[in-house]
Design a protein around this motif. Structure first.
Motif, mmCIF file in Angstrom:
data_model
loop_
_atom_site.group_PDB
_atom_site.id
_atom_site.type_symbol
_atom_site.label_atom_id
_atom_site.label_comp_id
_atom_site.label_asym_id
_atom_site.label_seq_id
_atom_site.Cartn_x
_atom_site.Cartn_y
_atom_site.Cartn_z
ATOM 1 N N THR A 44 23.830 -15.250 -35.414
ATOM 2 C CA THR A 44 25.049 -15.955 -35.008
ATOM 3 C C THR A 44 25.117 -16.113 -33.497
ATOM 4 O O THR A 44 25.464 -17.187 -32.983
ATOM 5 N N GLY A 45 24.761 -15.047 -32.765
ATOM 6 C CA GLY A 45 24.764 -15.139 -31.311
ATOM 7 C C GLY A 45 23.789 -16.166 -30.805
ATOM 8 O O GLY A 45 24.067 -16.922 -29.866
ATOM 9 N N GLY A 46 22.582 -16.193 -31.432
ATOM 10 C CA GLY A 46 21.593 -17.181 -31.029
ATOM 11 C C GLY A 46 22.058 -18.599 -31.317
ATOM 12 O O GLY A 46 21.813 -19.521 -30.526
ATOM 13 N N VAL A 47 22.729 -18.777 -32.468
ATOM 14 C CA VAL A 47 23.251 -20.108 -32.820
ATOM 15 C C VAL A 47 24.276 -20.563 -31.787
ATOM 16 O O VAL A 47 24.288 -21.731 -31.369
ATOM 17 N N ILE A 48 25.145 -19.647 -31.371
ATOM 18 C CA ILE A 48 26.151 -19.995 -30.363
ATOM 19 C C ILE A 48 25.471 -20.363 -29.046
ATOM 20 O O ILE A 48 25.839 -21.353 -28.393
ATOM 21 N N ALA A 49 24.466 -19.578 -28.653
ATOM 22 C CA ALA A 49 23.759 -19.871 -27.403
ATOM 23 C C ALA A 49 23.064 -21.221 -27.473
ATOM 24 O O ALA A 49 23.085 -22.003 -26.508
ATOM 25 N N ARG A 50 22.447 -21.510 -28.628
ATOM 26 C CA ARG A 50 21.784 -22.811 -28.776
ATOM 27 C C ARG A 50 22.815 -23.943 -28.745
ATOM 28 O O ARG A 50 22.560 -25.017 -28.190
ATOM 29 N N ALA A 51 23.992 -23.699 -29.324
ATOM 30 C CA ALA A 51 25.038 -24.726 -29.312
ATOM 31 C C ALA A 51 25.517 -24.995 -27.887
ATOM 32 O O ALA A 51 25.776 -26.148 -27.515
ATOM 33 N N VAL A 52 25.648 -23.915 -27.093
ATOM 34 C CA VAL A 52 26.036 -24.104 -25.695
ATOM 35 C C VAL A 52 24.982 -24.924 -24.965
ATOM 36 O O VAL A 52 25.293 -25.840 -24.194
ATOM 37 N N LEU A 53 23.710 -24.603 -25.235
ATOM 38 C CA LEU A 53 22.622 -25.364 -24.613
ATOM 39 C C LEU A 53 22.673 -26.827 -25.040
ATOM 40 O O LEU A 53 22.517 -27.732 -24.209
ATOM 41 N N ASP A 54 22.906 -27.079 -26.333
ATOM 42 C CA ASP A 54 22.998 -28.460 -26.809
ATOM 43 C C ASP A 54 24.154 -29.199 -26.137
ATOM 44 O O ASP A 54 24.034 -30.380 -25.803
ATOM 45 N N GLY A 55 25.276 -28.479 -25.955
ATOM 46 C CA GLY A 55 26.410 -29.112 -25.286
ATOM 47 C C GLY A 55 26.091 -29.488 -23.859
ATOM 48 O O GLY A 55 26.455 -30.570 -23.383
ATOM 49 N N LEU A 56 25.411 -28.603 -23.145
ATOM 50 C CA LEU A 56 25.033 -28.889 -21.757
ATOM 51 C C LEU A 56 24.005 -30.013 -21.683
ATOM 52 O O LEU A 56 24.050 -30.859 -20.781
ATOM 53 N N ILE A 57 23.072 -30.030 -22.648
ATOM 54 C CA ILE A 57 22.111 -31.139 -22.686
ATOM 55 C C ILE A 57 22.845 -32.453 -22.956
ATOM 56 O O ILE A 57 22.531 -33.495 -22.367
ATOM 57 N N GLY A 58 23.826 -32.396 -23.843
ATOM 58 C CA GLY A 58 24.639 -33.594 -24.102
ATOM 59 C C GLY A 58 25.373 -34.057 -22.860
ATOM 60 O O GLY A 58 25.500 -35.262 -22.607
ATOM 61 N N LEU A 59 25.851 -33.086 -22.075
ATOM 62 C CA LEU A 59 26.526 -33.437 -20.828
ATOM 63 C C LEU A 59 25.564 -34.139 -19.871
ATOM 64 O O LEU A 59 25.906 -35.152 -19.256
ATOM 65 N N VAL A 60 24.354 -33.595 -19.763
ATOM 66 C CA VAL A 60 23.339 -34.232 -18.920
ATOM 67 C C VAL A 60 23.047 -35.640 -19.418
ATOM 68 O O VAL A 60 22.891 -36.587 -18.637
ATOM 69 N N GLY A 61 23.000 -35.803 -20.749
ATOM 70 C CA GLY A 61 22.709 -37.105 -21.329
ATOM 71 C C GLY A 61 23.782 -38.132 -21.075
ATOM 72 O O GLY A 61 23.520 -39.345 -21.145
ATOM 73 N N ILE A 62 24.998 -37.700 -20.773
ATOM 74 C CA ILE A 62 26.078 -38.635 -20.446
ATOM 75 C C ILE A 62 26.125 -38.908 -18.947
ATOM 76 O O ILE A 62 26.200 -40.058 -18.501
ATOM 77 N N VAL A 63 26.036 -37.834 -18.165
ATOM 78 C CA VAL A 63 26.266 -37.953 -16.725
ATOM 79 C C VAL A 63 25.100 -38.625 -16.006
ATOM 80 O O VAL A 63 25.293 -39.573 -15.240
ATOM 81 N N VAL A 64 23.885 -38.143 -16.234
ATOM 82 C CA VAL A 64 22.737 -38.620 -15.446
ATOM 83 C C VAL A 64 22.348 -40.055 -15.792
ATOM 84 O O VAL A 64 22.261 -40.910 -14.909
ATOM 85 N N PRO A 65 22.120 -40.395 -17.071
ATOM 86 C CA PRO A 65 21.660 -41.761 -17.339
ATOM 87 C C PRO A 65 22.770 -42.807 -17.277
ATOM 88 O O PRO A 65 22.502 -43.969 -16.962
ATOM 89 N N TYR A 66 24.019 -42.419 -17.593
ATOM 90 C CA TYR A 66 25.062 -43.430 -17.763
ATOM 91 C C TYR A 66 26.176 -43.338 -16.728
ATOM 92 O O TYR A 66 26.462 -44.293 -16.016
ATOM 93 N N MET A 67 26.826 -42.178 -16.645
ATOM 94 C CA MET A 67 28.002 -42.102 -15.789
ATOM 95 C C MET A 67 27.670 -42.376 -14.325
ATOM 96 O O MET A 67 28.273 -43.250 -13.690
ATOM 97 N N ILE A 68 26.717 -41.658 -13.762
ATOM 98 C CA ILE A 68 26.421 -41.804 -12.333
ATOM 99 C C ILE A 68 25.916 -43.211 -11.993
ATOM 100 O O ILE A 68 26.452 -43.856 -11.086
ATOM 101 N N PRO A 69 24.905 -43.754 -12.710
ATOM 102 C CA PRO A 69 24.459 -45.111 -12.352
ATOM 103 C C PRO A 69 25.537 -46.174 -12.526
ATOM 104 O O PRO A 69 25.677 -47.071 -11.688
ATOM 105 N N LEU A 70 26.323 -46.068 -13.608
ATOM 106 C CA LEU A 70 27.316 -47.105 -13.867
ATOM 107 C C LEU A 70 28.490 -47.020 -12.899
ATOM 108 O O LEU A 70 28.997 -48.042 -12.428
ATOM 109 N N VAL A 71 28.953 -45.821 -12.601
ATOM 110 C CA VAL A 71 30.031 -45.679 -11.620
ATOM 111 C C VAL A 71 29.536 -46.100 -10.240
ATOM 112 O O VAL A 71 30.256 -46.749 -9.474
#
Length: 684
Positions: free
Chosen positions: A371-398
């Motif tokens: 369960t702890g590992g699943v939570i840690a992986r979920a946090v990592l997935d969330g941060l990767i998702g954040l990178v996927g929004i900010v770096v390719p889309y948010m920063i260039p478009l803004v």
């Protein structure tokens, strides 16, 4: 220690004209002067129209924001002169004189006041610069109304092309009124024009006296003295110079009112008029008209120099021809739209492949079971998702949005597309944010918040969620392109445009209080500075990051735990009424629908996982694929979009947006499914 930047104090111009003290600005001009074009350029999304009392002459009225000041702008019917007017034209003069409060001499007239609002605080006369001499005759007449006047010297570009070089400063000094060169069709000078009108009211500036020629004034002196008595002034409530000119010109309306209300004085007044006429070389009315024409011609000669036609040139000229031309302006906007699409589908896709896609690949080997590992992986997935929004889309478009603003291009696009966006209850300033939505709805909603407020901000944010972002577009292109063909892809995107247009009309009714029109400034072109670009980009993205990050990570953890504890079957069962009963899809697609709110691009991968194959066509027919893609297109974009909406439009409207998108997704996809299945049945 670094000193904090000092705030700059900007003096506040008072009094402020807001609320009950808002100004009333009347647009006056001859036919084809550009008066209605000016009105349309500043009008709000809700224009009040009507007819002047007892006439078929229409007027338009709307609220307009001029800096911190507010105004009601009235587009009056065109008028050639203030003398010898037919009834329909005379009502325009009556409004300019009296507004909604008729004087004693007119209270007996049927139909009531000429218009249901007060008289103007300032008059903007729109003048065709290519026919200046003819329009100046009306200017001389308007100067007798005793109200502040501002002249919009319109069509200056056409005048220059004809070799007419007009000195607006000289004309202003001779008339004693502000003169603002404009090209209303292309937005030039409009902001300065209305700011000047506000300042004219603050200064209580009225035109310099423009009396008739000396020999006429001398002959009319006895008549002027006879008319200058309190009884007549109270009854007519008309500036004395105008009353004298109207009576001297034997204007039918003023003679009739004098006959009805002052029959005792009329014979003496007519005698004085006749005596003045006998000493002139022609009838008095003709002499007054000829004199006014001569004075207008003299003004024209004093301010105009005829030279070589201006051929145009320089990159600024040609850019304006591209972006602001009434016919080619949309083409210029399309060029910018194409550049944004290039960033969305080329640059952003490349950045995504170089950042978040590689992070996903690196993290794919880590599949924890605890369960702890699943939570840690979920946090990592969330941060990767954040990178996927900010770096390719948010920063260039803004960054692109800020560059368009600082270069002056965005203001020109907003001016050109303004009228089209009025049908959605919005102004043209949201055009670029809507376009940014093709990349990512998060920076698009943030951008819309910077150029709108109140009602328009809410409507723009709600509609942007229906713009297919790059993640949704990628799924449409991947599935529809493979199984439905080009026609299927085209149908989905066209249906999206139809839904946005229909929703715009419905939302405009839900939020009926239309915002004021915008006096859009067309700034000079400028090369954006890197320091300013980076600073403004950071200022527009930093708050979004603080809101999106916890929701994205938290949502990832919740969904991962549901999956970890074997809630897949429960989720599919809960979603059965939606997936299977209404949409006609396999029950196994409940999980991809729910997890799609985390990141839409994950939906495609989860579809493959849920069906156990990459060949979707083996499990779904073309009707089911179309239904699923339509649902995914209109279904709420993602948790990041919800997060930014919480900040920009508040919890109530953000929750309404979720319910609206879900409702539209269910309605449109369900109806399309029934129609397609019905067509299949009939063709069988």
């Amino acid at each position: 220690m670094k000193e904090a930047p000092r705030a700059t104090a900007i003096p506040l111009r008072t009094p402020l004209f807001r609320g009950e003290r808002r100004l009333r600005i009347a647009l006056v001009g001859m036919p084809n002067s550009g008066k209605s074009t000016l009105f349309q350029a500043v009008s709000s999304t809700s224009i009040r129209t009507g007819e002047l009392a007892g006439t078929r002459r229409a007027y338009g009225e709307c609220a307009v924001q001029i800096g911190l000041d507010e105004a009601r702008v009235i587009d009056l019917p065109s008028i050639h002169s203030l003398h010898h007017l037919e009834h329909d034209d005379r009502v325009t003069l009556q409004y300019l004189l009296w507004g909604d409060e008729l004087p004693p001499v007119s209270v007996h007239e049927p139909g009531g006041p000429p218009a249901p609002f007060s008289p103007p605080d300032v008059i903007i006369q729109v003048v065709d610069a290519t026919s200046l001499e003819r329009h100046l005759e009306l200017t001389l007449e308007l100067s007798q109304l005793g109200r502040p006047i501002v002249i919009a010297l319109n069509m200056m570009d056409e005048a220059r092309k004809k070799g007419l070089h007009i000195s607006s400063n000289t004309l202003s000094k001779l008339l004693g009124v502000p003169v603002v060169p404009t090209v209303t069709l292309m937005g030039h000078g409009i902001s300065e024009l209305f700011a000047t009108a506000v300042e004219a009211v603050r200064a209580k500036a009225c035109p310099l006296p423009q009396p008739a020629s000396k020999h006429i004034c001398e002959k009319l002196q006895p008549l002027s003295k006879a008319l200058n008595i309190p009884e007549i002034q109270t009854a007519f409530r008309v500036p004395h110079p105008l009353l004298v000119m109207q009576f001297a010109a034997a204007d039918g309306y003023f003679l009739q009112e004098m006959r009805q209300h002052f029959p005792r004085l009329l014979p003496d007044l007519l005698r004085l008029r006749d005596e003045a006429e006998q000493t002139l070389p022609r009838p008095l009315a003709e002499e007054l008209h000829a004199d006014r024409h001569h004075r207008a011609a003299s003004l024209y000669e004093a301010v105009t120099r005829v030279g070589a036609p201006y051929e145009g040139g320089g990159w600024r000229y040609w850019l304006d021809e591209l972006f602001l031309h009434p016919q080619w302006g949309l083409l210029g906007s399309l060029v910018v739209f194409a550049a944004v699409l290039f960033v969305v589908f080329e640059v952003s896709t490349w950045l995504d492949a170089m950042t978040s896609a590689k992070l996903v690949t690196l993290a794919s080997g880590w599949q924890p079971l605890s369960t702890g590992g699943v939570i840690a992986r979920a946090v990592l997935d969330g941060l990767i998702g954040l990178v996927g929004i900010v770096v390719p889309y948010m920063i260039p478009l803004v960054l692109l949005l800020v560059a368009l603003e600082e270069s002056g291009i965005m203001h020109r696009i907003a001016f050109v597309v303004d009228r089209g966006f009025h049908h959605l209850g919005l102004h043209g300033g949201v055009a670029v944010p809507f376009l940014l939505g093709l990349g990512c709805n998060v920076p698009a909603i943030s951008a819309a918040a910077t150029v709108t407020k109140g009602r328009e901000r809410v409507i723009a944010s709600l509609l942007i969620t229906f713009v297919p972002c790059s993640a949704r577009s990628a799924i449409i292109l991947a599935l529809a392109g493979k199984y439905l063909g080009g026609l299927g892809v085209f149908t989905i995107f066209m249906l999206t445009m139809v839904v946005i247009a229909l929703l715009g009309g419905l939302l405009a009714r839900r939020f009926p209080d239309s915002g004021p029109g915008q006096v859009q400034e067309i700034p000079s072109y400028a090369l954006p500075a890197w320091g300013s670009l980076i600073y403004n980009t950071w200022m527009r993205t930093k708050d979004v990051l603080t809101i999106v990050t916890p929701l994205l990570v938290g949502g990832s953890v919740v969904l991962a735990l549901l999956n970890h504890f074997g809630a897949d079957e429960l989720i599919n069962t809960v979603f059965t009424p939606v997936t299977h009963w209404w949409l006609g899809l396999p029950v196994a697609l409940g999980v991809p629908i729910l997890f799609g709110i985390l990141r839409k691009e994950l939906s495609l991968l989860m579809i493959y996982q849920a069906l156990g194959t990459f060949d979707i066509g083996a499990h779904l027919d073309w009707v089911q694929i179309m239904t699923f893609l339509l649902f995914l297109t209109f279904y709420f974009p993602c948790v990041s979009t919800f997060a930014v909406m919480l900040k920009t439009i508040g919890r109530k409207e953000a929750l309404f947006s979720v319910s609206l998108s879900v409702g539209v997704a269910l309605l449109v996809s369900g109806i399309v499914r029934l129609l397609l299945e019905g067509a299949q049945y009939l063709s069988a």
